[in-house]
Design an enzyme around this catalytic site. Sequence first.
Site, PDB file in Angstrom:
ATOM      1  N   ASN A 167     -10.043  -0.594  -0.558  1.00  0.00           N
ATOM      2  CA  ASN A 167      -8.799  -0.440  -0.632  1.00  0.00           C
ATOM      3  C   ASN A 167      -8.220  -1.022  -2.105  1.00  0.00           C
ATOM      4  O   ASN A 167      -8.028  -2.197  -2.175  1.00  0.00           O
ATOM      5  CB  ASN A 167      -8.155  -1.195   0.427  1.00  0.00           C
ATOM      6  CG  ASN A 167      -6.576  -1.155   0.568  1.00  0.00           C
ATOM      7  OD1 ASN A 167      -6.148  -0.668  -0.214  1.00  0.00           O
ATOM      8  ND2 ASN A 167      -6.043  -1.412   1.720  1.00  0.00           N
TER       9      ASN A 167
ATOM     10  N   HIS B 256      -3.656   7.028   1.966  1.00  0.00           N
ATOM     11  CA  HIS B 256      -4.123   5.787   1.480  1.00  0.00           C
ATOM     12  C   HIS B 256      -5.427   5.255   2.196  1.00  0.00           C
ATOM     13  O   HIS B 256      -5.692   5.551   3.110  1.00  0.00           O
ATOM     14  CB  HIS B 256      -2.921   4.784   2.194  1.00  0.00           C
ATOM     15  CG  HIS B 256      -3.192   3.465   1.889  1.00  0.00           C
ATOM     16  ND1 HIS B 256      -3.611   2.935   0.580  1.00  0.00           N
ATOM     17  CD2 HIS B 256      -3.210   2.467   2.672  1.00  0.00           C
ATOM     18  CE1 HIS B 256      -3.877   1.725   0.636  1.00  0.00           C
ATOM     19  NE2 HIS B 256      -3.653   1.236   1.960  1.00  0.00           N
TER      20      HIS B 256
ATOM     21  N   CYS C   7       0.877  -1.151   0.049  1.00  0.00           N
ATOM     22  CA  CYS C   7      -0.017   0.014  -0.016  1.00  0.00           C
ATOM     23  C   CYS C   7       0.918   1.241  -0.032  1.00  0.00           C
ATOM     24  O   CYS C   7       0.376   2.238  -0.218  1.00  0.00           O
ATOM     25  CB  CYS C   7      -0.940   0.069   1.182  1.00  0.00           C
ATOM     26  SG  CYS C   7      -1.953  -1.401   1.195  1.00  0.00           S
TER      27      CYS C   7
END
Length: 332
Positions: A287, A257, A117
């Site tokens: 996500n 993020h 990520c």
Amino acid sequence: MRIRKNAVITAVGGYVPDTVLSNHDLEKMVDTNNEWIIARTGIKERRIVNDPNIATSDMATLALKRLMEDGNVDPDEIDCVIVSTSTPDYVMVSTGSMVCEKAGLKNAWGIDTNAACSGFLYALTLGASMIESGRCKKVVVIGADKNSAIVNYTDRNTCILFGDGAGAVLLEQTEEPVGLMDSFFRTDGTGKENLIVTAGGSKYPASQATLDEKLHYVRQDGRVVFKAAIQGMTNTCNEVLKSNDLISSQINYLIPHQANLRIIQSVGDYLGLSADQVKVNIDRYGNTTAATIPLCLWDFKDDFKYGDKMILTAFGAGFSWGATYLKWGKLR
């Protein structure tokens, strides 16, 4: 006086699949419900690739093509493509090389990076370094992941979180006081067991045992990751502020993020930013790992003005985390 040459974002592009996997869809697949998912994560739906022939490189290429079209970018002028992904098409062919081929880039070379990520921020700094040094004139940085390929849709702890998508930015050199100004990154390998796809690499090659034990799917200890993400992202945001003699009230936008809305809100609250200043699209995409930050830049590009000060921050597997200070420039 020597003029600083910065790498500035001059074009953006994004792609998400058409297929929507809503919380109500997941209610039919695992023991969960829409209200619980929203309360715990902020996610209402995510986009999922439903064609087995579409891989990460295809999504990355579509994001790049949109960037080239919207930014009127000549593909022959692109020098390098860096793709950050945890879901490459193949182990031994870089996704970057496939993107170059599929997008018709005749003069570019392509590579991959993997910091999960956090990967887009890491790749962005690598690309900026090539621009700042003068070795390259146009570098494309892409975050792309087909998370549906590594999600176990019988595991209610992980299948609610992840979606598929890709985002891309073009970096060029400028002598104006905008662009990537600074970054602060950290890693801690002791956290690896808390967010990992165990099998498929050189340590645990694919076997009947790894398939039977479902070791090719992502596994996460949500509580550990949640606490570490808030701490890591707030700490590195603070480091970037301190090293650039900034206070949080001078920051126009936080581009975080998109892992969990509660994490995002905690970081925004730490910086004292309003909800309008914290860019969020997790409710629509979930996500998308390395794609979350570039997708936010693509989604909200019309909100940004020349000179806007931004903090981009992420936390991911590895553990890996960090923050980047960016001053918005002019898009092509």
